[in-house]
Design a protein around this motif. Structure first.
Motif, short mmCIF file in Angstrom:
data_model
loop_
_atom_site.label_atom_id
_atom_site.label_comp_id
_atom_site.label_asym_id
_atom_site.label_seq_id
_atom_site.Cartn_x
_atom_site.Cartn_y
_atom_site.Cartn_z
N LEU A 165 0.67 -1.37 0.01
CA LEU A 165 0.01 0.10 -0.09
C LEU A 165 0.89 1.36 -0.17
O LEU A 165 0.54 2.25 -0.49
CB LEU A 165 -0.89 0.08 1.17
N GLU A 166 1.95 1.05 0.82
CA GLU A 166 2.88 2.30 0.72
C GLU A 166 3.52 2.66 -0.71
O GLU A 166 3.62 3.66 -1.30
CB GLU A 166 4.01 2.12 1.64
N ARG A 169 0.81 4.48 -2.54
CA ARG A 169 0.68 5.91 -2.15
C ARG A 169 1.86 6.71 -2.80
O ARG A 169 1.55 8.01 -3.50
CB ARG A 169 0.85 6.06 -0.61
N GLU A 170 3.06 6.26 -2.94
CA GLU A 170 4.15 6.86 -3.68
C GLU A 170 4.00 7.12 -5.04
O GLU A 170 4.20 8.05 -5.79
CB GLU A 170 5.30 5.92 -3.51
N LEU A 172 1.14 7.38 -6.46
CA LEU A 172 0.13 8.71 -6.69
C LEU A 172 0.61 9.89 -6.46
O LEU A 172 0.46 11.07 -7.11
CB LEU A 172 -1.01 8.48 -5.78
N GLU A 173 1.69 10.03 -5.32
CA GLU A 173 2.36 11.31 -5.18
C GLU A 173 3.13 11.89 -6.23
O GLU A 173 3.31 13.21 -6.12
CB GLU A 173 3.23 11.02 -3.71
N LEU A 193 -6.41 4.31 2.10
CA LEU A 193 -6.16 4.67 0.93
C LEU A 193 -6.91 5.08 0.05
O LEU A 193 -6.84 6.05 -0.92
CB LEU A 193 -5.64 3.25 0.24
#
Length: 282
Positions: A165-166, A169-170, A172-173, A193
């Motif tokens: 999941l991390e 997130r990265e 998307l960022e 999320l």
């Protein structure tokens, strides 16, 4: 970004009839029990199965008209698909270079090393978590604009799920114009999320809500028979009979806190909301 309108697919013992939408910059979750229609929806979106009706558009274009360049903008993880077990990661790299014009080899190798995936071992020797991470690394390594992820965390332990999941997130960022459509039957994976959630049951969408609203405004009212009779039910979505009386699902928690201070009001988890929507009576 992606729009599904009245998608229909019929099998002998199952029928899908759903609509959903993925907005620019959003993470949208499709959540439901195993066999509820999540994988069928994803395969239809990707053109992997023939449909019996409805429209699917991605980037404003009908998926039936997608060409190779269009497909490169999609990063895909399917629960029942992957590379041959006899391949090694170092053997996958030239395949990806030929498949994707924007394959980022340095990013791919960086992520492989980050998650300590062996370059020289056959995939059949990988653990379930290692295989799952590899599929997601492939999906994020060719500058996709939309990730379509079907149960990417299934079978993983808590640590492996958090790492995966991390990674998302990265992804998307790095680009605010990226979006993710992800399915899971593990609600906790999606709470932190997703921007919004669709709940699917028996091939139909039974609820669509912003995640923040779902977590803040939905609640379970635990009432005895007398309290139930006196209860204002205009904001009750569904009701389930219990030994003590009734359990009622509402999306207006604050209303009942202010007007019924003596009844038991519990914050509803996503799993509890799903259970009430499935088993409760509207």
């Amino acid at each position: 970004m992606l729009k599904v309108e009245q998608l229909k697919k019929h099998y002998d013992n199952f029928s899908l009839d759903c609509s959903l939408q993925l907005m620019l910059g959003y993470v949208t979750g499709l959540i439901g029990q195993n066999g509820s229609g999540k994988s069928t929806t994803f395969k239809a979106i990707l053109g992997l199965i023939l449909t019996d009706g409805g429209n699917i558009t991605i980037f404003g274009k009908d998926v039936k008209d997608f060409n190779t360049k269009d497909k490169e903008k999609l990063g895909v993880v399917l629960s029942d698909a992957g590379f041959s077990d006899y391949l090694k990661i170092k053997g996958i790299i030239p395949i990806l270079q030929n498949m994707y014009s924007q394959f980022d080899q340095s990013l791919f190798i960086e992520q492989v090393q980050r998650f300590q995936l062996p370059m020289d071992k056959q995939i059949k020797e990988f653990s379930t978590g290692m295989k799952a991470k590899l599929k997601v690394i492939v999906a994020i390594s060719h500058n996709a604009k939309i990730l379509i992820l079907d149960e990417p965390t299934a079978g993983l332990d808590v640590i492996a799920r958090d790492e995966l999941l991390e990674m998302l997130r990265e992804f998307l960022e790095k680009d605010e114009e990226r979006s993710i459509l992800i399915s899971s039957h593990i609600s906790s994976d999606l709470e932190a999320l997703c921007d919004d959630l669709y709940m699917i049951h028996d091939g139909k969408i039974i609820l669509h809500e912003d995640t923040d609203v779902l977590l803040s405004d939905y609640a379970l009212l635990k009432v005895d028979l007398k309290q139930y009779d006196e209860l204002d039910k205009q904001f009750v979505l569904c009701t389930k009979k219990e030994n003590y009386g009734y359990c009622c699902l509402t999306n207006q928690k604050q209303y009942y806190i202010e007007n019924y201070p003596k009844i038991a009001i519990e914050k509803g988890t996503i799993d509890e909301v799903i259970t009430m929507m499935i088993k409760g009576v509207a």
